[in-house]
Design an enzyme around this catalytic site. Structure first.
Site, mmCIF file in Angstrom:
data_model
loop_
_atom_site.group_PDB
_atom_site.id
_atom_site.type_symbol
_atom_site.label_atom_id
_atom_site.label_comp_id
_atom_site.label_asym_id
_atom_site.label_seq_id
_atom_site.Cartn_x
_atom_site.Cartn_y
_atom_site.Cartn_z
ATOM 1 N N CYS A 182 0.838 -1.209 0.000
ATOM 2 C CA CYS A 182 0.000 0.000 0.000
ATOM 3 C C CYS A 182 0.870 1.255 0.000
ATOM 4 C CB CYS A 182 -0.861 0.041 1.255
ATOM 5 S SG CYS A 182 -2.067 -1.266 1.379
ATOM 6 N N CYS A 229 -1.736 -1.315 7.457
ATOM 7 C CA CYS A 229 -1.174 0.049 7.470
ATOM 8 C C CYS A 229 -1.464 0.736 8.799
ATOM 9 C CB CYS A 229 -1.734 0.875 6.315
ATOM 10 S SG CYS A 229 -1.063 0.377 4.726
ATOM 11 N N GLU A 260 0.634 3.877 1.828
ATOM 12 C CA GLU A 260 0.987 4.358 3.170
ATOM 13 C C GLU A 260 2.280 3.716 3.657
ATOM 14 O OE1 GLU A 260 -1.929 3.324 2.081
ATOM 15 O OE2 GLU A 260 -3.594 3.980 3.321
ATOM 16 N N CYS A 294 -5.716 0.444 5.354
ATOM 17 C CA CYS A 294 -6.089 -0.942 5.676
ATOM 18 C C CYS A 294 -5.567 -1.295 7.067
ATOM 19 C CB CYS A 294 -5.537 -1.898 4.615
ATOM 20 S SG CYS A 294 -3.761 -2.207 4.778
HETATM 21 N N1 THU Z 1 -4.376 0.485 -1.137
HETATM 22 C C1 THU Z 1 -3.514 1.412 -0.640
HETATM 23 O O1 THU Z 1 -2.437 1.645 -1.205
HETATM 24 N N2 THU Z 1 -3.871 2.083 0.472
HETATM 25 C C2 THU Z 1 -5.079 1.969 1.085
HETATM 26 O O2 THU Z 1 -5.314 2.643 2.070
HETATM 27 C C3 THU Z 1 -6.087 1.060 0.559
HETATM 28 C C4 THU Z 1 -5.624 0.146 -0.505
HETATM 29 C C5 THU Z 1 -4.022 -0.181 -2.377
HETATM 30 C C6 THU Z 1 -3.635 -1.630 -2.261
HETATM 31 C C7 THU Z 1 -3.921 -2.133 -3.660
HETATM 32 O O3 THU Z 1 -2.816 -1.810 -4.487
HETATM 33 C C8 THU Z 1 -5.093 -1.271 -4.119
HETATM 34 O O4 THU Z 1 -5.124 -0.148 -3.270
HETATM 35 C C9 THU Z 1 -6.430 -1.977 -4.088
HETATM 36 O O5 THU Z 1 -6.675 -2.533 -2.860
#
Ligand code: THU
Length: 158
Positions: free
Chosen positions: A73, A115, A75, A112
């Protein structure tokens, strides 16, 4: 048995202009960072901008992988890069934004669970509150401490 209710405080703004100058600038950086996401599988581009106490702003974006769990992610990309470059500097704030198909996400992006655990570790490590700014075009939500997002958490002192 007793009932214990847990409350969190969320500040909500309808527009980026309601934010402080510093928060608005950080959120703008997060929105810009969505442009560097590698998200061929979800098409959900996330940008994160981390503000350190030394004034440095470190950005990250989500990085996906054909083997799904190998991605990360936005974050955590930003936080781990920030704390590996400046291990002594407290993380004061993180802003998060999303975009899909070149359109900025309408709803705030909520970190998530994994994170949230990493945000909490940054907060306990420095002993300073870490503000989380979750941006969307329709509204922006802010919590003043990462611990608000993860009540009953497992933390450093455990
Ligand atoms: N994702 C993030 O980078 N941050 C979040 O807070 C929520 C989800 C990304 C993970 C994945 O690459 C995509 O969003 C779909 O879940």
């Amino acid at each position: 048995m007793n009932i214990k209710k847990i409350e969190i405080t969320v500040y909500e703004a309808a527009d980026i202009r309601e934010l402080s100058r510093e928060d608005a600038a950080l959120l703008a950086k997060a929105a810009e960072a969505t442009g560097n996401a590698y998200a061929p599988y979800s098409q959900f581009h996330v940008g994160a901008a981390v503000l350190l106490e030394n004034g440095e702003v470190i950005c990250g974006s989500n990085q996906e992988n054909a083997a799904y769990p190998s991605g990360l992610c936005a974050e955590r990309v930003a936080l781990f890069y920030a704390t590996s470059r400046f291990p002594e500097a407290a993380v004061r704030a993180i802003a998060i934004h999303s975009s899909t198909g070149g359109q900025a996400g309408p709803e705030p992006v909520y970190p998530c669970g994994a994170c949230r655990q990493v945000l909490l570790e940054c907060e306990s490590r420095s002993g300073r509150p870490l503000k989380v700014i979750m941006g969307g075009v329709q509204k922006i939500q802010i919590v003043n401490s990462a611990s608000e997002l993860l009540p009953l958490n497992f933390h450093l002192s455990h």
